[in-house]
Design an enzyme around this catalytic site. Structure first.
Site, PDB file in Angstrom:
ATOM      1  N   ASP A 104      55.034 -18.787  35.530  1.00 27.13           N
ATOM      2  CA  ASP A 104      55.864 -17.666  35.092  1.00 27.13           C
ATOM      3  C   ASP A 104      55.136 -16.846  34.041  1.00 27.13           C
ATOM      4  OD1 ASP A 104      56.123 -19.994  33.530  1.00 27.13           O
ATOM      5  OD2 ASP A 104      57.969 -19.293  32.613  1.00 27.13           O
ATOM      6  N   ASP A 107      50.131 -17.477  28.513  1.00 24.03           N
ATOM      7  CA  ASP A 107      50.274 -17.104  27.107  1.00 24.03           C
ATOM      8  C   ASP A 107      48.973 -17.477  26.384  1.00 24.03           C
ATOM      9  OD1 ASP A 107      51.187 -17.109  24.358  1.00 24.03           O
ATOM     10  OD2 ASP A 107      53.226 -17.243  25.055  1.00 24.03           O
ATOM     11  N   PHE A 156      59.142 -12.039  22.476  1.00 23.45           N
ATOM     12  CA  PHE A 156      59.749 -13.249  23.023  1.00 23.45           C
ATOM     13  C   PHE A 156      60.552 -12.899  24.262  1.00 23.45           C
ATOM     14  CE2 PHE A 156      60.051 -17.690  22.257  1.00 23.45           C
ATOM     15  CZ  PHE A 156      61.057 -18.061  23.135  1.00 23.45           C
TER      16      PHE A 156
HETATM   17  C1  PRP Z   1      55.680 -22.110  29.351  1.00 24.92           C
HETATM   18  C2  PRP Z   1      55.308 -21.437  30.649  1.00 24.92           C
HETATM   19  C3  PRP Z   1      53.900 -21.894  30.879  1.00 24.92           C
HETATM   20  C4  PRP Z   1      53.366 -22.080  29.480  1.00 24.92           C
HETATM   21  C5  PRP Z   1      52.476 -20.925  29.136  1.00 24.92           C
HETATM   22  O1  PRP Z   1      56.100 -23.406  29.625  1.00 24.92           O
HETATM   23  O2  PRP Z   1      56.161 -21.822  31.700  1.00 24.92           O
HETATM   24  O3  PRP Z   1      53.845 -23.119  31.581  1.00 24.92           O
HETATM   25  O4  PRP Z   1      54.487 -22.114  28.598  1.00 24.92           O
HETATM   26  O5  PRP Z   1      52.008 -21.000  27.821  1.00 24.92           O
HETATM   27  P1  PRP Z   1      50.493 -21.283  27.435  1.00 24.92           P
HETATM   28  O6  PRP Z   1      49.640 -20.297  28.222  1.00 24.92           O
HETATM   29  O7  PRP Z   1      50.470 -20.992  25.962  1.00 24.92           O
HETATM   30  O8  PRP Z   1      50.173 -22.702  27.774  1.00 24.92           O
HETATM   31  P2  PRP Z   1      56.964 -24.315  28.637  1.00 24.92           P
HETATM   32  O9  PRP Z   1      56.084 -25.356  28.005  1.00 24.92           O
HETATM   33  O10 PRP Z   1      57.746 -23.424  27.706  1.00 24.92           O
HETATM   34  O11 PRP Z   1      57.924 -25.092  29.620  1.00 24.92           O
HETATM   35  P3  PRP Z   1      58.887 -24.527  30.774  1.00 24.92           P
HETATM   36  O12 PRP Z   1      58.005 -24.117  31.939  1.00 24.92           O
HETATM   37  O13 PRP Z   1      59.742 -25.703  31.085  1.00 24.92           O
HETATM   38  O14 PRP Z   1      59.667 -23.364  30.227  1.00 24.92           O
END
Ligand code: PRP
Length: 184
Positions: A104, A107, A156
Site C-alpha cells: 500500500d 515509506d 499522515f
Molecule cells: C506499513 C505499510 C508498509 C510499511 C511501509 O505497514 O503497509 O508495509 O508500513 O513503511 P516502510 O517503507 O517505512 O517500511 P505497517 O507496519 O503499518 O502495517 P500494516 O500493513 O498492518 O498497516
C-alpha cells in the site's frame, strides 16, 4: 454518501475512490504488458495492502497465483521502529518464480528492502515491487518501486487499506488524518 464518523477525522481527501480506480486500471494495463509471459506470483503485504491487492490483480489479467505475507514493524506508532518481523509467511516454494510484491505504501523503505532480500534469498527469479503510494521524502533505505500509483507528500495518510492504530482501513478514498486525532 452521508459523512461517517471516520470522515470527520479526515483533514482532506488526497485521492477519491474514482481516482484510485482509474489509476489502478492504468497500472494494471502496464503490468499486464510487462508480466504476461512470466506467470507471476503476486505477494500482498498484510495488512495494509489487502484492498489494493484485490483491485490490482483484477486490473492485471495475467495468469498468476496469489500469496500473502504479514509483517510488522510499526505497531501503533506513527514512525517505524526499524526491525521487520514476519508474522505470517508465504505457504509455497518460490524458487524460480517471478514475484510481484504488492504494497500500500513505500515509506522509509525498511519493509520492502527487507522483503526483497528475503525473497531473493529464498530463490525467487525476480522481485518486482508495486506500491500504490510512494513517499520518497521519507526514504532511508535504497529501494525503488517498479510501479507506483501516486507519489504522496509527507503527511499522515489513511484509507483504502492504510490505517492509524488499525482503524480507517475501510475508507474508500485516501485522505490525510487530522493531526489532533493522533496527537491526543
Ligand atoms: C506499513 C505499510 C508498509 C510499511 C511501509 O505497514 O503497509 O508495509 O508500513 O513503511 P516502510 O517503507 O517505512 O517500511 P505497517 O507496519 O503499518 O502495517 P500494516 O500493513 O498492518 O498497516
Amino acid at each position: 454518501m452521508e459523512k461517517s464518523m471516520m470522515d470527520q477525522d479526515i483533514l482532506k481527501v488526497l485521492y477519491t475512490e474514482e481516482e484510485i480506480a482509474q489509476r489502478i486500471r492504468e497500472m494494471g494495463r502496464q503490468m499486464y504488458e510487462d508480466l504476461k509471459d512470466k506467470e507471476p506470483l503476486f505477494v500482498s503485504v498484510l495488512r495494509g495492502a489487502f484492498i489494493f491487492m484485490a483491485d490490482i490483480v483484477r486490473a492485471c489479467q495475467v495468469r498468476c497465483d496469489v500469496e500473502f505475507i504479514a509483517v510488522s514493524s510499526y505497531g501503533n506508532a506513527t514512525s517505524t521502529s526499524g526491525a521487520v518481523q514476519i508474522t505470517h509467511d508465504i505457504q509455497q516454494d518460490i524458487s524460480g518464480r517471478h514475484l510481484v510484491v504488492i504494497e500500500d505504501i513505500l515509506d522509509s523503505g525498511n519493509t520492502l528492502h527487507f522483503l526483497k532480500q528475503y525473497f531473493l534469498t529464498k530463490g525467487a527469479a525476480s522481485v518486482t515491487i508495486c506500491t500504490l503510494l510512494d513517499k520518497p521524502s521519507r526514504r532511508t533505505k535504497a529501494i525503488h518501486a517498479d510501479y507506483v500509483g501516486f507519489e504522496v507528500p509527507d503527511e499522515f495518510v489513511v484509507g483504502y487499506g492504510l490505517d492509524y492504530a488499525q482503524k480507517y482501513r475501510n475508507l474508500p478514498y485516501i485522505g490525510v488524518l487530522k493531526p489532533e486525532v493522533y496527537t491526543k
